[in-house]
Design a protein around this motif. Structure first.
Motif, PDB file in Angstrom:
ATOM      1  N   GLU A  40      -2.587   5.361  -6.842  1.00  0.00           N
ATOM      2  CA  GLU A  40      -1.616   5.465  -7.943  1.00  0.00           C
ATOM      3  C   GLU A  40      -1.959   6.634  -8.855  1.00  0.00           C
ATOM      4  O   GLU A  40      -1.072   7.421  -9.242  1.00  0.00           O
ATOM      5  N   ALA A  79      -5.564   0.941  -4.095  1.00  0.00           N
ATOM      6  CA  ALA A  79      -4.282   1.078  -4.795  1.00  0.00           C
ATOM      7  C   ALA A  79      -4.435   1.827  -6.111  1.00  0.00           C
ATOM      8  O   ALA A  79      -3.580   2.652  -6.479  1.00  0.00           O
ATOM      9  N   ALA A 122       0.827  -1.201   0.000  1.00  0.00           N
ATOM     10  CA  ALA A 122       0.000   0.000   0.000  1.00  0.00           C
ATOM     11  C   ALA A 122       0.859   1.246   0.000  1.00  0.00           C
ATOM     12  O   ALA A 122       1.931   1.273   0.607  1.00  0.00           O
ATOM     13  N   GLN A 126      -8.784  -3.655  -1.551  1.00  0.00           N
ATOM     14  CA  GLN A 126      -7.443  -3.089  -1.717  1.00  0.00           C
ATOM     15  C   GLN A 126      -7.119  -2.700  -3.157  1.00  0.00           C
ATOM     16  O   GLN A 126      -6.470  -1.669  -3.377  1.00  0.00           O
TER      17      GLN A 126
END
Length: 304
Positions: A128, A124, A3, A120
């Motif tokens: 990003e 993510a 993470a 998750q």
């Protein structure tokens, strides 16, 4: 898949007394340990014991925090969770890893999927793109959502594995509560009667200085006295993943549009882990669905 790091303003604090609170005098010794734990600064204070007397207990606390970090951290490459996310399988999982997954599954089904640790990939993806200053492409978002389903996580005593490539989990919505429970139980086994543990979520046993329960400050400045219970507070914007696009750190696991709850919501339960997961789920659930938390023994206090 590790993470991205975000600023965590939480402070892990533990207060305990080695005798009944009415016997703790103003000049009683207080043993203190400070150090990093679970991505935050930690402080443990034990009243009624000097440094030598408290040393074995403090050593157990430090070791337990390190063990929990090795299991559930998303920020260290050797944790069990990061290895699972990277490889899609975790052989020979420790019993406590399986225990937490079982507890997460209980809350997942009770909330009809609103609590789902496999979000998750959504976290993510947004993180990003936020780092690059870009909006998330709808096709990429749809692909990430296709990899979200806790029902596609299989686990038993031999392994934990994902049924689809690219899946990943975060246990941040339950592991801090688990850590709170573990530390509370450890201190009680050590003979401490009055304990307050704040590892992101809070659990209280006994009382402080002879008063009923422990004083706890809630979001917005409200105060309560917590006695032999745990509480956890979740807030969609408690951590901001993408400030430019107002994306918080809690995601709805299901496809389609859903309005997430704004403002903090606090859940009460005997277990800090259950309270932690329930408060996370409450951000996703609408008002009508909040009743799903009742059978778990959860009491809610929404903001406002």
């Amino acid at each position: 898949m590790m993470a991205p790091r975000f600023s965590r303003r939480r402070f892990l604090a533990v207060a305990a007394a080695a005798c009944t609170a009415t016997q703790v005098r103003a000049k009683a010794p207080v043993a203190t340990w400070r150090g990093p734990a679970l991505g935050a600064l930690a402080e443990v204070r034990i009243a009624g014991l000097d440094g030598a007397e408290a040393a074995p207990i403090l050593a157990q606390v430090e070791a337990e925090l390190a063990r929990i970090d090795r299991l559930f951290s998303l920020y260290r490459g050797d944790s069990a969770l990061v290895r699972l996310n990277r490889n899609g399988v975790l052989p020979g999982p420790e019993p406590d890893f399986l225990h937490l997954l079982s507890l997460a599954r209980t809350v997942h089904f009770a909330t009809e999927g609103a609590f789902d640790p496999t979000v998750q990939p959504l976290f993510a993806l947004h993180a990003e793109h936020a780092a690059a200053g870009r909006s998330v492409d709808p096709e990429l978002l749809s692909d990430a959502r296709s990899r979200v389903s806790f029902e596609r996580v299989r686990f038993d005593g031999t392994s934990v594995h994902f049924e689809r490539p690219g899946m990943a989990m975060t246990l941040n919505g339950i592991a801090q509560g688990y850590a709170t429970d573990r530390l509370t139980d450890l201190l009680q086994r050590a003979g401490l009667r009055d304990v307050l543990v704040n590892a992101g979520e809070i659990r209280a046993v006994g009382s402080e200085q002879g008063a009923r329960g422990w004083p706890v400050r809630l979001p917005g400045g409200q105060r309560c006295r917590l006695e032999n219970r745990a509480l956890a507070t979740s807030d969609l914007f408690g951590t901001i993943v993408d400030p430019a696009r107002a994306v918080g750190h809690i995601f709805a696991p299901s496809q389609g549009t859903r309005t997430l709850r704004h403002g903090p919501v606090t859940a009460y339960h005997e277990s800090a882990a259950v309270a932690d997961a329930a408060s996370t789920a409450a951000v996703v659930l609408d008002d009508r669905q909040l009743s799903l938390l009742g059978p778990l023994g959860v009491r809610l206090q929404p903001s406002g």
